[in-house]
Scaffold this motif. Structure first.
Motif: not given
Lengths: 186, 397
Positions: B173-180, B156-160, B109-118
């Motif tokens: 690419l953003d769209g695919l990332g968001g969906v993943l 989720a990790v490649p998506g982030a 929850t404290a991770c600021a970005d989606p990649l580390s959060g995932a």
């Protein structure tokens, strides 16, 4: 040139073999490791791709050995069709989604290959009924994650992928021998 | 203690208490778990109030109203520790694992970005699946949950990472990332088609039963913010998938399914975005964190249990009802066409959750009475706060 050839082979192998019995994990892992080593040869910082290649081989060898000892039901025609057709569709989607205007063409191919390998592996893990096929699909998808981490040079992602590989081996050791090895009672 | 140390202390404490519990004698395991989780909850509440980040790491207190999410996994942990019976077999190991799960969820929850959060959510999910996989007689369920969670993380990790890998190639690419990212994280949190597998796994030991609650908080923290169709659709699909089997379910199972309905509704709110959606999602997640440890145990008599069931059935004047109102407001704003399918799933779900035949109270329910009253009081207080915020204009669009 060598990297492009290896990545193309990897995409082909991931799509064609995702619906086959047992997945030739060693071939898949070997190709991923070779692609990572080829990328390390061209890269300015070769440490992470080399490390990723070593981890891939270190994980795939015992996993392939263990899965070969379990009972694996052959995939039905429907499973094969869904895996190969879906894999082909997902690969085309990855090619369309990754834009051509990226700075480096080999980076684009690497991204497409990693996405295709991950998506084909996850699809196989979802579609196959045999737990051995599911585990092989997950292992191939993890190979794709290692490829992505090695090519992009992200240490944190590589560490995460190593943890996931370790967890997969542990769960496979705990669960699969109960589910697919008739001599061990659940 | 200076303020910059509060967040590191709050994030590290559950792991320290996990180590302490693992070394604690069986006789004092319960009291130690209650004390340690209460301290962790206090630290997390202080860190959420103080705000700020941990220098040199991707950890930061979530911005705005989302900061309320930071202590929620530890609130669930504290309640579950209070509710757990004294001297239960395997309490030390299960308790240590639950502390680890709560710590992982707080870190994610404290991770600021989606990649580390995932990546952090992946750790939580794998730990929960491991807890079931190592349970005797649960190899198939454990393997299915592990396969599902790992597949979600692998998406989720490649998506982030995709939007970071090629920032100049935004758009497709953003769209695919968001969906993943949405599909992957939603799978881990038990949204959409994953809901039946995750809810079935919740029938096992305490760490696994709390895993859907622990995972949904960080997942919806990272999926919320802007209007996202995929998250809204996942939420509505979740509501439908958990409402359909409610008719034939037992009372305790129905309460678990109702909890899944609240998580689905929170996903709809997070996906709808905007101020109302964010506040609605936070209100529903607070309710999930409070009701999670109590759901499935309140089927036996008592006024507090009856009120908890009313809260689960989204009835006023409890906090989930406020979350429902804000969610409907946010969906009307973001995607009015989805209000119909949403209400069509919610109405039978609320009716079936509310209809439970009251049985006589037992000794165990008497022991659970105090935490149940506390949860009821907090749900009422939350509704009062929500009303005050809405009246002063804070939850407007």
């Amino acid at each position: 040139m060598m990297l492009s050839l290896l990545l193309g082979l990897l995409i082909f192998l991931s799509v064609i073999l995702s619906g086959r019995r047992g997945w030739p994990l060693l071939w898949h892992g070997g190709l991923v490791a070779a692609a990572l080593l080829a990328a390390a040869h061209d890269a300015a910082a070769p440490l992470l791709p080399c490390l990723a290649a070593v981890v891939v081989m270190a994980a795939i060898l015992p996993l392939a050995w263990g899965l070969a000892r379990l009972e694996d039901a052959p995939p039905s025609a429907g499973e094969r069709a869904v895996c190969m057709g879906g894999g082909l569709g997902l690969t085309v989607l990855a090619v369309i989604a990754v834009p051509q205007g990226m700075a480096d063409e080999s980076a684009r191919l690497g991204l497409i290959a990693a996405l295709a390998v991950i998506l084909c592996g996850v699809l196989a893990a979802a579609v196959r009924r045999s737990v051995v096929g599911q585990c092989a699909g997950l292992a191939c998808a993890l190979d794709g994650l290692m490829l992505l981490a090695g090519l992009s040079g992200r240490g944190a992602m590589l560490a995460g992928a190593v943890v996931l590989l370790g967890a997969t081996m542990l769960v496979a050791f705990v669960c699969l021998r109960r589910l697919a090895w008739g001599r061990v009672a659940e | 203690m200076s303020l910059p140390l509060l967040l590191p202390a709050a994030l590290c404490w559950p792991f320290l208490s996990m180590a302490v519990l693992a070394a604690c004698p069986q006789a004092s395991a319960r009291s130690a778990a209650v004390g340690l989780s209460a301290i962790g909850l206090g630290l997390a509440v202080l860190a959420a109030c103080a705000g700020g980040g941990w220098a040199g790491t991707p950890f930061m207190t979530p911005p705005g109203v989302l900061c309320v999410l930071l202590p929620l996994p530890l609130l669930t942990l504290c309640l579950s520790c209070v509710l757990s019976p004294a001297g239960a077999v395997g309490q030390r190991g299960g308790g240590a694992l639950t502390h680890g799960l709560a710590g992982g969820a707080t870190v994610a929850t404290a991770c600021a970005d989606p990649l580390s959060g995932a990546v952090a959510i992946g750790g939580v999910a794998v730990l929960a699946a491991l807890a079931i996989a190592t349970t005797r007689g649960a190899a198939r369920t454990g393997w299915d949950l592990f396969r599902l969670d790992l597949s979600g993380i692998l998406l989720a990790v490649p998506g982030a990472m995709l939007p970071i890998a090629a920032p100049e190639g935004a758009g497709r690419l953003d769209g695919l990332g968001g969906v993943l990212l949405s599909v992957g994280l939603g799978t881990v949190a038990g949204l959409g088609p994953a809901a039946p597998v995750v809810l079935a796994a919740g029938d096992y030991a305490m760490p696994a039963a709390l895993a859907p609650v622990m995972a949904s908080v960080p997942v919806l923290r990272h999926l919320g913010g802007q209007a996202q169709w995929d998250t809204m659709m996942l939420g509505i699909a979740t509501i439908w998938l958990v409402v359909l089997p409610m008719r034939a379910a037992s009372a305790s199972r129905r309460e678990r399914l109702a909890l899944g309905m609240l998580v689905g509704l929170a996903a709809v709110a997070a996906g709808a975005g905007g101020r109302a959606g964010q506040v609605g999602a936070v209100a529903l997640l607070v309710s999930v964190a409070l009701l999670g440890p109590l759901a499935g145990t309140s089927a036996s008599g008592g006024m507090a249990a009856r009120w908890l069931r009313a809260a689960l059935a989204l009835r006023p004047p409890f906090l989930p009802f406020g979350g429902l109102v804000l969610t409907v407001l946010a969906v009307c704003d973001a995607a009015p066409l989805l209000v119909g399918p949403l209400l069509l799933g919610l109405v039978p779900g609320c009716a079936r959750t509310g209809f439970v035949a009251d049985g006589p109270g037992d000794v165990a329910s008497a022991a659970r009475d105090r935490p149940a009253w506390l949860a009821v009081a907090l749900l009422l207080a939350g509704m009062v706060v929500l009303t005050v915020v809405a009246v002063t204009g804070g939850a407007g669009r």
